[in-house]
Design an enzyme around this catalytic site. Structure first.
Site, PDB file in Angstrom:
ATOM      1  N   TYR A 136       0.801  -1.227   0.000  1.00  0.00           N
ATOM      2  CA  TYR A 136       0.000   0.000   0.000  1.00  0.00           C
ATOM      3  C   TYR A 136       0.834   1.277   0.000  1.00  0.00           C
ATOM      4  O   TYR A 136       0.276   2.368   0.045  1.00  0.00           O
ATOM      5  CB  TYR A 136      -0.921   0.013   1.226  1.00  0.00           C
ATOM      6  CG  TYR A 136      -2.215  -0.741   1.003  1.00  0.00           C
ATOM      7  CD1 TYR A 136      -2.217  -2.108   0.761  1.00  0.00           C
ATOM      8  CD2 TYR A 136      -3.441  -0.082   1.031  1.00  0.00           C
ATOM      9  CE1 TYR A 136      -3.398  -2.792   0.564  1.00  0.00           C
ATOM     10  CE2 TYR A 136      -4.628  -0.761   0.831  1.00  0.00           C
ATOM     11  CZ  TYR A 136      -4.600  -2.114   0.591  1.00  0.00           C
ATOM     12  OH  TYR A 136      -5.784  -2.788   0.401  1.00  0.00           O
ATOM     13  N   LYS A 187       2.942 -15.365   2.363  1.00  0.00           N
ATOM     14  CA  LYS A 187       3.123 -16.086   1.110  1.00  0.00           C
ATOM     15  C   LYS A 187       4.621 -16.324   0.938  1.00  0.00           C
ATOM     16  O   LYS A 187       5.211 -16.061  -0.120  1.00  0.00           O
ATOM     17  CB  LYS A 187       2.505 -15.251  -0.026  1.00  0.00           C
ATOM     18  CG  LYS A 187       2.294 -15.977  -1.329  1.00  0.00           C
ATOM     19  CD  LYS A 187       1.339 -17.149  -1.290  1.00  0.00           C
ATOM     20  CE  LYS A 187       1.490 -17.938  -2.587  1.00  0.00           C
ATOM     21  NZ  LYS A 187       0.846 -19.251  -2.566  1.00  0.00           N
TER      22      LYS A 187
HETATM   23  C1  IPM Z   1     -10.631  -1.008   3.233  1.00  0.00           C
HETATM   24  C2  IPM Z   1     -10.660  -0.511   1.807  1.00  0.00           C
HETATM   25  C3  IPM Z   1      -9.411   0.329   1.505  1.00  0.00           C
HETATM   26  C4  IPM Z   1      -8.205  -0.571   1.676  1.00  0.00           C
HETATM   27  C5  IPM Z   1      -9.408   1.004   0.118  1.00  0.00           C
HETATM   28  C6  IPM Z   1     -10.608   1.889  -0.080  1.00  0.00           C
HETATM   29  C7  IPM Z   1      -8.155   1.782  -0.152  1.00  0.00           C
HETATM   30  O1  IPM Z   1     -10.778  -1.577   0.930  1.00  0.00           O
HETATM   31  O2  IPM Z   1     -10.630  -0.180   4.151  1.00  0.00           O
HETATM   32  O3  IPM Z   1     -10.659  -2.225   3.436  1.00  0.00           O
HETATM   33  O4  IPM Z   1      -7.800  -1.275   0.738  1.00  0.00           O
HETATM   34  O5  IPM Z   1      -7.660  -0.572   2.760  1.00  0.00           O
END
Ligand code: IPM
Ligand code: NAD
Ligand code: MN
Length: 350
Positions: A136, A187
């Site tokens: 992320y 993984k």
């Molecule tokens: C969550 C959502 C977010 C994530 C998105 C909207 C970026 O899916 O809070 O689970 O991936 O964390």
């Protein structure tokens, strides 16, 4: 007096947050926690009108001036790259360093699980998702975009410090809640870097002699969550796997409409939100289930030291389910507002 920041956001976010705030009003009446609320307008409408996502000064205030943040959902088809949601939602997780994403999945009523023959006691688990690293971090980039030679790279970042703090949090939580089993999903068979997770899990876990530890490959864990959810109590995993597994876990207990979450860093402001998104097709129709938002409010109250208010909210939600006071996702025919009114009324009357 606790200070609460509220960011209703997009789509069904404002609708479910409105119901959570109704319930908070009832909590004020019954328990008098004296919570002061400040609303923030950030979301797609605000971004499209002003170009502003979440200003740095307000982000700083969220970290210093508030005890909790309640979020609805962020995401809007008019913002195709989702940049406002990344700035606001991932912005809060990263910049406030909320490294614990706690996502419980507990079965309230046997009728809510799609799994054959599973009982209420069979599904009671919590996922601790690492919330500040992994895939992320937006480290990487795109080269020759839009051509046949396009190359795009997204690096997965795992730091010793980052892995250790989430793994330790999961073991501490297990100990504090008398859970005897922590499972880690990775993984490592395909991604050598995940050996870090295995090493840290082993080292940290060995300090918790009373807690059994097990490592699983995430693909097999996804299967076993469906086949034998009763084998899981506490799951700890990275950012992306935690995202995927938490939607999967939610449907085992009734779906996203019932799944609350907390984003934490002990000693700092915490952020509470439903696991679900903005569900654009449901927005404005009074059909979205407000229970995930209401239960997220419960997690917030518990965190702020109002455990009995949180327990009352959970009991009222369970009663609503038992009595069929539910939205269509749970098989009922009630609207968002009617469910919120009913739960708020129950809470007010305690
Ligand atoms: C969550 C959502 C977010 C994530 C998105 C909207 C970026 O899916 O809070 O689970 O991936 O964390
Ligand atoms: P979603 O969670 O919005 O919806 C997935 C499915 O669950 C849909 O079928 C939806 O109708 C159903 N659903 C979700 N919440 C519900 C509720 N309260 N009651 C009844 N049914 C519910 O996921 P998506 O469709 O993949 O994403 C929509 C948008 O939301 C995207 O922009 C996405 O990026 C964003 N999103 C935001 C968050 C967040 O703010 N934390 C989380 C997930 C997705
Ligand atoms: Mn998600």
């Amino acid at each position: 007096m606790p200070n609460l920041a509220v960011i209703p956001g997009d789509g069904i976010g404002p609708e479910v947050v409105a119901e959570a705030l109704k319930v908070l009003d009832a909590v004020e009446h019954a328990f008098r926690p004296g919570i002061r609320i400040e609303r923030f307008p950030y979301g797609a409408d605000h971004y499209l009108a002003t170009g502003v996502t979440l200003p740095a000064e307000q982000m700083r205030r969220l970290g210093t001036d508030f005890d909790a943040i309640l979020v609805g959902a962020l995401g809007d088809p008019r913002v195709p790259r989702n940049e406002h949601a990344r700035d606001i939602l991932l912005g809060m997780r990263f910049q406030l360093d909320l490294y614990v994403n706690e996502r419980p999945a507990r079965l309230f009523d046997e009728r809510l699980t799609p799994l054959k023959g599973k009982r209420v006691d069979d599904i009671d688990l919590v996922i601790f998702r690492e919330n500040t690293e992994g895939l992320y971090v937006s480290v990487g980039g795109t080269f020759k975009e839009g051509t046949a030679d396009e190359i795009t790279i997204a690096e997965e970042l795992n730091t010793r410090r980052g892995v250790e703090r989430i793994v330790r949090y999961a073991f501490e939580w297990a100990r504090a809640h008398e859970k005897r089993h922590v499972t880690m999903a990775d993984k490592a068979n395909a991604i050598p870097a995940h050996a870090l997770w295995r090493r840290v899990f082993e080292q940290v876990g060995s300090e918790y002699a009373e807690v059994q530890r097990e490592t699983r490959y995430v693909d097999a864990m996804a299967m076993d969550l469906v086949r034998t959810p009763e084998q899981f109590q506490v799951i700890v995993t990275g950012n992306l796997f935690g995202d995927i597994l938490s939607d999967l876990a939610s449907i085992l207990v009734g779906g996203l409409g019932l799944a609350p979450s907390a984003n934490r860093h002990p000693g700092r402001v915490a952020m509470f939100e439903p696991v679900h998104g903005s569900a654009p097709p449901l927005a404005g129709k009074d059909v979205a289930n407000p229970m995930a938002a209401i239960l997220s409010l419960g997690m917030m109250l518990d965190t702020l030291g109002h455990g009995s208010a949180a327990a009352t909210i959970e009991r009222a939600t369970r009663s609503a389910i038992e009595e069929g006071m539910t939205t269509p996702d749970l098989g009922g025919n009630k609207g968002t507002r009617a469910v919120g009114d009913w739960i708020a009324e129950r809470v007010r009357r305690v």
